[in-house]
Design an enzyme around this catalytic site. Structure first.
Site, PDB file in Angstrom:
ATOM      1  N   THR A   1      28.135  20.607  19.858  1.00 47.71           N
ATOM      2  CA  THR A   1      29.253  21.411  19.882  1.00 47.71           C
ATOM      3  C   THR A   1      29.898  22.159  18.773  1.00 47.71           C
ATOM      4  O   THR A   1      29.532  21.779  17.596  1.00 47.71           O
ATOM      5  CB  THR A   1      30.598  20.609  20.283  1.00 47.71           C
ATOM      6  N   GLY A   2      30.230  23.404  18.858  1.00 48.76           N
ATOM      7  CA  GLY A   2      30.962  24.010  17.592  1.00 48.76           C
ATOM      8  C   GLY A   2      32.440  23.912  17.396  1.00 48.76           C
ATOM      9  O   GLY A   2      33.131  24.356  16.642  1.00 48.76           O
TER      10      GLY A   2
ATOM     11  N   LYS B   1      36.937  18.699  19.605  1.00 49.97           N
ATOM     12  CA  LYS B   1      35.837  17.899  20.576  1.00 49.97           C
ATOM     13  C   LYS B   1      35.309  16.954  19.765  1.00 49.97           C
ATOM     14  O   LYS B   1      35.249  15.627  20.057  1.00 49.97           O
ATOM     15  CB  LYS B   1      35.112  18.921  21.210  1.00 49.97           C
TER      16      LYS B   1
ATOM     17  N   ASP C   1      31.139  19.724  28.367  1.00 48.51           N
ATOM     18  CA  ASP C   1      31.699  20.524  29.034  1.00 48.51           C
ATOM     19  C   ASP C   1      32.751  20.447  29.699  1.00 48.51           C
ATOM     20  O   ASP C   1      33.026  19.431  30.355  1.00 48.51           O
ATOM     21  CB  ASP C   1      30.593  21.597  29.830  1.00 48.51           C
ATOM     22  N   SER C   2      33.989  21.344  29.206  1.00 46.49           N
ATOM     23  CA  SER C   2      35.370  20.808  29.924  1.00 46.49           C
ATOM     24  C   SER C   2      35.867  22.210  30.208  1.00 46.49           C
ATOM     25  O   SER C   2      35.612  23.188  29.829  1.00 46.49           O
ATOM     26  CB  SER C   2      36.239  20.384  28.456  1.00 46.49           C
TER      27      SER C   2
ATOM     28  N   PHE D   1      44.159  20.569  20.441  1.00 43.64           N
ATOM     29  CA  PHE D   1      43.539  21.978  20.366  1.00 43.64           C
ATOM     30  C   PHE D   1      43.743  22.576  21.631  1.00 43.64           C
ATOM     31  O   PHE D   1      43.930  22.018  22.667  1.00 43.64           O
ATOM     32  CB  PHE D   1      42.262  21.795  19.540  1.00 43.64           C
ATOM     33  N   GLY D   2      43.238  23.930  21.685  1.00 46.08           N
ATOM     34  CA  GLY D   2      42.923  24.588  22.723  1.00 46.08           C
ATOM     35  C   GLY D   2      44.341  24.593  23.718  1.00 46.08           C
ATOM     36  O   GLY D   2      45.164  24.973  23.327  1.00 46.08           O
ATOM     37  N   TYR D   3      44.090  24.105  25.100  1.00 44.39           N
ATOM     38  CA  TYR D   3      45.134  24.000  26.046  1.00 44.39           C
ATOM     39  C   TYR D   3      46.145  22.872  25.849  1.00 44.39           C
ATOM     40  O   TYR D   3      47.144  22.653  26.678  1.00 44.39           O
ATOM     41  CB  TYR D   3      44.580  24.141  27.495  1.00 44.39           C
ATOM     42  N   ASP D   4      45.961  21.843  24.660  1.00 46.36           N
ATOM     43  CA  ASP D   4      46.862  20.854  24.766  1.00 46.36           C
ATOM     44  C   ASP D   4      48.377  21.134  24.591  1.00 46.36           C
ATOM     45  O   ASP D   4      49.034  20.115  25.218  1.00 46.36           O
ATOM     46  CB  ASP D   4      46.391  19.812  23.529  1.00 46.36           C
TER      47      ASP D   4
HETATM   48  P1  IMP Z   1      33.902  24.312  26.367  1.00 47.18           P
HETATM   49  O1  IMP Z   1      33.628  22.938  27.142  1.00 47.18           O
HETATM   50  O2  IMP Z   1      33.626  24.227  25.175  1.00 47.18           O
HETATM   51  O3  IMP Z   1      33.453  25.550  27.380  1.00 47.18           O
HETATM   52  O4  IMP Z   1      35.540  24.532  26.403  1.00 47.18           O
HETATM   53  C1  IMP Z   1      36.409  25.094  27.271  1.00 47.18           C
HETATM   54  C2  IMP Z   1      37.789  25.297  26.918  1.00 47.18           C
HETATM   55  O5  IMP Z   1      38.647  24.110  27.173  1.00 47.18           O
HETATM   56  C3  IMP Z   1      37.866  25.521  25.310  1.00 47.18           C
HETATM   57  O6  IMP Z   1      38.768  26.831  25.114  1.00 47.18           O
HETATM   58  C4  IMP Z   1      38.250  24.464  24.641  1.00 47.18           C
HETATM   59  O7  IMP Z   1      39.032  24.545  23.755  1.00 47.18           O
HETATM   60  C5  IMP Z   1      39.418  23.834  25.896  1.00 47.18           C
HETATM   61  N1  IMP Z   1      39.353  22.244  26.017  1.00 47.18           N
HETATM   62  C6  IMP Z   1      38.339  21.662  26.175  1.00 47.18           C
HETATM   63  N2  IMP Z   1      38.737  20.325  25.841  1.00 47.18           N
HETATM   64  C7  IMP Z   1      40.015  20.545  25.645  1.00 47.18           C
HETATM   65  C8  IMP Z   1      40.988  19.412  25.443  1.00 47.18           C
HETATM   66  O8  IMP Z   1      40.883  18.275  25.258  1.00 47.18           O
HETATM   67  N3  IMP Z   1      42.247  19.843  25.249  1.00 47.18           N
HETATM   68  C9  IMP Z   1      42.594  21.079  25.130  1.00 47.18           C
HETATM   69  N4  IMP Z   1      41.757  22.181  25.548  1.00 47.18           N
HETATM   70  C10 IMP Z   1      40.498  21.632  25.540  1.00 47.18           C
END
Ligand code: IMP
Length: 184
Positions: A8-9, A13, A66-67, A142-145
């Site tokens: 992962t980059g 995560k 993948d999230s 991070f992200g959508y948290d």
């Molecule tokens: P990917 O799995 O790397 O494609 O990430 C999907 C998107 O969801 C990215 O923009 C992540 O920053 C966001 N994301 C993934 N996991 C979480 C989380 O646990 N909290 C908030 N955002 C998340």
């Protein structure tokens, strides 16, 4: 001690997966080289292909994550496109899309993909249900948290240790660990 390469980059995560697995005696190393992400409507095949690609390329057991966040009022959007939406729109635009919506129901989903060289990939999904907040709150995670509310607090407000006890990622890893234990 079992060792796994986590590809992962995403720093956030990696830190979460490292901390959750360290508590179970598994050492995780980050590899930032990436893998081809197939455009799919589901997270499972993306994680499965990614883990298999990396395991065979590096010849070591490999894990990917993948999230996505799935918002009910937006028919599951952004779902598998969550990263694209975060990079190009961001939380404030997502909140704007949700401005008129009373149903704030949403869930986060992680699919952990795991593969050993030459074997078939395995997938372990984890889901946490919550609500989209009305504004960003909290500086953790991070992200959508900051816009995902779980039992009254956003994941951004909860702090990493608390998030790691209930999150979609924790639940997916828990399933992976059950599988590891069943192999012992
Ligand atoms: P990917 O799995 O790397 O494609 O990430 C999907 C998107 O969801 C990215 O923009 C992540 O920053 C966001 N994301 C993934 N996991 C979480 C989380 O646990 N909290 C908030 N955002 C998340």
């Amino acid at each position: 001690m079992r060792k796994i390469i986590f590809v992962t980059g995403n720093k956030g995560k990696f830190a979460e997966v490292r901390d959750i697995l360290a508590s179970r005696g598994i050492e995780v190393t980050q590899n930032k080289n990436g893998y081809p992400e197939y455009q799919e409507d589901e997270l499972e095949p993306i994680a499965a292909h990614g883990a298999q690609y990396v395991a065979n390329k590096l010849n070591v057991p490999a894990m990917v994550d993948d999230s996505g966040i799935f918002i009910k009022a937006l028919n599951g959007f952004p779902g598998p496109y969550s990263r694209y939406v975060e990079d190009n729109l961001g939380n404030l635009k997502v909140l704007k899309l949700m401005e008129e919506e009373e149903d704030r129901t949403a869930y986060f989903k992680t699919v952990i993909g795991y593969c050993e060289p030459g074997k078939e990939p395995l997938v372990f999904p984890g889901v946490v249900e919550g609500k989209i907040a009305y504004e960003e709150r909290g500086t953790g995670g991070f992200g959508y948290d900051p816009i995902f509310e779980y039992q009254g607090k956003t994941f951004g407000e909860l702090g990493d240790a608390e998030k790691n006890k209930v999150s979609h990622r924790f639940r997916a890893i828990d399933k992976f660990l059950e599988w590891i234990d069943s192999q012992a």
